[in-house]
Structure formats: C-alpha cells, structure tokens
Design a protein around this motif. Structure first.
Motif, PDB file in Angstrom:
ATOM      1  N   UNK A  52       9.419   3.755   2.445  1.00 51.35           N
ATOM      2  CA  UNK A  52       8.582   3.552   3.629  1.00 51.35           C
ATOM      3  C   UNK A  52       8.390   2.079   3.965  1.00 51.35           C
ATOM      4  N   UNK A  53       8.268   1.237   2.951  1.00 50.93           N
ATOM      5  CA  UNK A  53       8.116  -0.187   3.226  1.00 50.93           C
ATOM      6  C   UNK A  53       9.413  -0.772   3.780  1.00 50.93           C
ATOM      7  N   UNK A  54      10.543  -0.312   3.271  1.00 54.42           N
ATOM      8  CA  UNK A  54      11.829  -0.754   3.822  1.00 54.42           C
ATOM      9  C   UNK A  54      11.911  -0.385   5.297  1.00 54.42           C
ATOM     10  N   UNK A  94       0.808  -1.225   0.000  1.00 53.41           N
ATOM     11  CA  UNK A  94       0.000   0.000   0.000  1.00 53.41           C
ATOM     12  C   UNK A  94       0.840   1.272   0.000  1.00 53.41           C
ATOM     13  N   UNK A  95       2.143   1.156   0.143  1.00 54.39           N
ATOM     14  CA  UNK A  95       3.009   2.310  -0.087  1.00 54.39           C
ATOM     15  C   UNK A  95       3.276   2.511  -1.579  1.00 54.39           C
ATOM     16  N   UNK A 110      14.647   9.763  -1.911  1.00 49.62           N
ATOM     17  CA  UNK A 110      13.613   9.207  -1.048  1.00 49.62           C
ATOM     18  C   UNK A 110      12.226   9.394  -1.658  1.00 49.62           C
ATOM     19  N   UNK A 111      11.401   8.357  -1.534  1.00 49.03           N
ATOM     20  CA  UNK A 111       9.977   8.471  -1.794  1.00 49.03           C
ATOM     21  C   UNK A 111       9.243   7.410  -0.995  1.00 49.03           C
ATOM     22  N   UNK A 112       8.018   7.688  -0.678  1.00 51.55           N
ATOM     23  CA  UNK A 112       7.190   6.751   0.065  1.00 51.55           C
ATOM     24  C   UNK A 112       7.176   5.369  -0.581  1.00 51.55           C
ATOM     25  N   UNK A 155       9.717  -2.586   7.431  1.00 51.71           N
ATOM     26  CA  UNK A 155      10.256  -3.934   7.619  1.00 51.71           C
ATOM     27  C   UNK A 155      11.444  -3.925   8.591  1.00 51.71           C
ATOM     28  N   UNK A 156      12.264  -2.887   8.519  1.00 48.44           N
ATOM     29  CA  UNK A 156      13.349  -2.754   9.489  1.00 48.44           C
ATOM     30  C   UNK A 156      12.766  -2.627  10.892  1.00 48.44           C
ATOM     31  N   UNK A 157      11.733  -1.828  11.029  1.00 51.23           N
ATOM     32  CA  UNK A 157      11.075  -1.654  12.321  1.00 51.23           C
ATOM     33  C   UNK A 157      10.512  -2.981  12.831  1.00 51.23           C
ATOM     34  N   UNK A 158       9.907  -3.746  11.924  1.00 48.32           N
ATOM     35  CA  UNK A 158       9.313  -5.028  12.315  1.00 48.32           C
ATOM     36  C   UNK A 158      10.363  -6.023  12.798  1.00 48.32           C
ATOM     37  N   UNK A 159      11.602  -5.866  12.355  1.00 45.19           N
ATOM     38  CA  UNK A 159      12.668  -6.793  12.768  1.00 45.19           C
ATOM     39  C   UNK A 159      13.032  -6.626  14.236  1.00 45.19           C
ATOM     40  N   UNK A 160      12.789  -5.430  14.793  1.00 40.82           N
ATOM     41  CA  UNK A 160      13.191  -5.152  16.163  1.00 40.82           C
ATOM     42  C   UNK A 160      14.676  -4.896  16.332  1.00 40.82           C
ATOM     43  N   UNK A 161      15.415  -4.852  15.233  1.00 38.13           N
ATOM     44  CA  UNK A 161      16.867  -4.623  15.282  1.00 38.13           C
ATOM     45  C   UNK A 161      17.139  -3.130  15.146  1.00 38.13           C
ATOM     46  N   UNK A 162      17.938  -2.590  16.041  1.00 33.73           N
ATOM     47  CA  UNK A 162      18.304  -1.176  15.935  1.00 33.73           C
ATOM     48  C   UNK A 162      19.255  -0.962  14.766  1.00 33.73           C
ATOM     49  N   UNK A 163      19.005   0.088  14.020  1.00 33.01           N
ATOM     50  CA  UNK A 163      19.813   0.354  12.832  1.00 33.01           C
ATOM     51  C   UNK A 163      20.032   1.848  12.646  1.00 33.01           C
TER      52      UNK A 163
END
Length: 324
Positions: free
Chosen positions: A135-137, A33-34, A129-131, A140-148
């Motif tokens: 934004x999906x990347x 949806x992005x 940058x564009x949505x 997905x990084x956020x969903x991993x729970x890994x700090x980056x």
C-alpha cells in the motif's frame, strides 16, 4: 525514441550499518502507518522514546555482521536483478527503487518519465500482496503523478512456483529431513481480520509450489510465519515456536524455505540462520538448513522480465497508484 520502463521496488536498507543510518532507516520504516497502524499520537512517543533507542544498536549489530563490500545483501541482489532483467529487456529502461531509503520511488519514476519512458511497469519484489508492503508503494507511485502498470503480486504464477519447487527439490535429497518448513514474513492478525488477503495468498503459495514438488513428501510440508514485532498477535503458527515443537517431538532435521524473501536479507541471514538456528539447536535440533532465496538467479530474472512484458500486453495504463 520512446521506450517502455520497468521499476523494480524492494523494501530498502540503511545506507550503512552505523547506528545513525540504521536509526534513520528504522524511523522511516516504523513510522509508516501501513506497517504500524496505531494512531500517530500514541505510537510516535513509543517509537522515539522506547523502540528506536533499544532496537537501533541491536539491528546495527546485525547489519554489521551481514554487510558486504557491495553494501547490504538486499541492495546488492536488487542491483543484480536489475542488471539481469535489463539484459533480457534490452529495449526497456530497467531501474530499481526502495520503499524506504534510497533511491526513492517518486524520484526514479520522474527520472524515467523525463527520459521518455512511455509505458512504465512497477513491480514490487514481494510475491504476496499485503497492506504493510504494497500500500505504501502504491501511495508513493500515486504521489509521483506518473501513470504506471502496477503488478500487485505474482505468487500464483506457475513459472514462479516451478522455480521455487525446483530449488526445494534440489535441496531436499541432500539430507534426511524430518520437515520442510515454508516460512513467510508475518503480519498482525488485525490486518487479516480487516480483509488483508496475505494469509490466503501465503497458504496458496505453499499449496501451489507443493504441486510441483517431485521429491518431497507432502506430509512433511508446513506453512508458518516469522518476524513477529510487538505484543499484539500475528499470524500463526510462529516459526520459532514450531521449531521448538519439532525438536520436542524428536524431529531434529529441518529444511527451511522462505518464499516471502526473494533475496537474502536481515530476516534470512540473521533472524533465521543465526537466531532461529540457535533456538532449534538449543531445543535439541540437529540439522537446520535453508533453501537460498532467488538472489538474482537467471531463471527468476527471466521470469521477472517475462512477467513485465505480459503486464503491458494485458491492458491499458492505470491511474497512478492503482492495480492492474
């Protein structure tokens, strides 16, 4: 021993050029949806009932034409970039993932964390940058729970602009070109109206690169957009329309630059070098040449390595999915 990590992220590619694999890839991509912001209840029946049945075989044919022994050019060049950046960052753990398809962002980030990577930089291989790409990347990084540390864009980095300018300057003297066209992947105008900075970043890219050009007259440079999808208005001017306008004005020799694409892919190989080439020739054009994308060049890979190091030197790790 703890070490730093770098995750290069590209768009993705089908596993193979078969109809089955291309359909699976398109379904994942066009369900994002992005990318297509229409409500799911409205879009999914159209996607499954109309778009996939008609677009799959056509895209599969294009992929079959461009497929290599190493797989899709996008995947092959991403692997080359990874290897070359690893040579520069010998003490780092350099990996790559795809926004759609394999290897998946979440999986690779978990593997890097399990190997003991302490500070991880995520670098999307899109200068602007564009949505619809970033934004999906980020999600997905956020969903991993890994700090980056996420690098949001690099279009305004002088080193990147000089590398691109050098490529254009090397190509331009070979023929008497009437126009030098900077063609960027388009996005819907609705995204721009909602504040997406992409259009401004693309225009700033052309302006920044033009300042470093030494052999190209500035009045020959034009910014356009390509790869329009669907009936709604996208960023203009459209590349295909501009090519026809040039031919109608008697300007029959063009040099195409594609800053959005750091490696050869469907858009550069099939859309430009086949479809847009045919459009230009059918309209009366004569010479249609393209500046090759970075394609894992040494200079570009050195730049990616240096950019990643600079990112770590610039501040603390972000919360998962946020930008530096």
């Amino acid at each position: 021993m703890t070490k730093n990590g770098l995750l290069l992220v590209n768009l993705g590619s089908p596993v193979s050029p078969s109809n089955k694999d291309v359909k699976a890839y398109l379904k994942e991509f066009l369900s994002d949806q992005n990318v297509v912001t229409l409500p799911k209840w409205f879009w999914q029946p159209i996607l499954r009932g109309m778009i996939l049945p008609t677009r799959t075989w056509r895209s599969a044919t294009f992929y079959q034409h461009m497929w290599t022994k190493a797989g899709s050019p996008l995947t092959a060049y991403t692997e080359i970039m990874k290897q070359k950046v690893q040579q520069d960052l010998r003490e780092w753990d350099v990996q790559y993932a795809m926004n759609y398809g394999q290897p998946r962002i979440v999986d690779v980030l978990h593997e890097m964390k399990d190997r003991g990577d302490k500070e991880i930089v995520v670098l999307p291989l899109f200068p602007n940058y564009t949505q619809s790409t970033h934004d999906t990347i980020i999600e997905k990084v956020h969903a991993s729970g890994v700090q980056t540390h996420i690098i949001k864009n690099f279009y305004d980095e002088p080193v990147y602009q000089r590398i691109l300018a050098k490529q254009v300057d090397e190509a331009y003297p070979k023929k008497n070109y009437d126009a030098v066209i900077f063609s960027y992947h388009g996005i819907p105008m609705s995204m721009v109206k909602k504040g997406d900075p992409y259009k401004g970043e693309c225009e700033a890219t052309t302006e920044g690169v033009t300042k470093y050009l030494t052999k190209v007259p500035k009045d020959k440079v034009k910014t356009v957009f390509q790869s329009k999808f669907g009936p709604m208005p996208w960023l203009k001017p459209y590349l295909k329309n501009y090519l026809m306008e040039l031919a109608a004005m008697g300007k029959r020799s063009v040099l195409l630059v594609t800053p959005s694409f750091v490696e050869d892919c469907l858009e550069t190989i099939e859309e430009n070098n086949v479809q847009n080439y045919q459009t230009f020739k059918a309209s009366g054009g004569n010479v249609f040449d393209s500046v090759r994308p970075m394609n894992g060049s040494d200079e570009f890979c050195h730049f990616l390595a240096d950019l990643s190091v600079k990112q770590l030197q610039g501040g603390d790790a972000n919360e998962p999915g946020t930008n530096a």
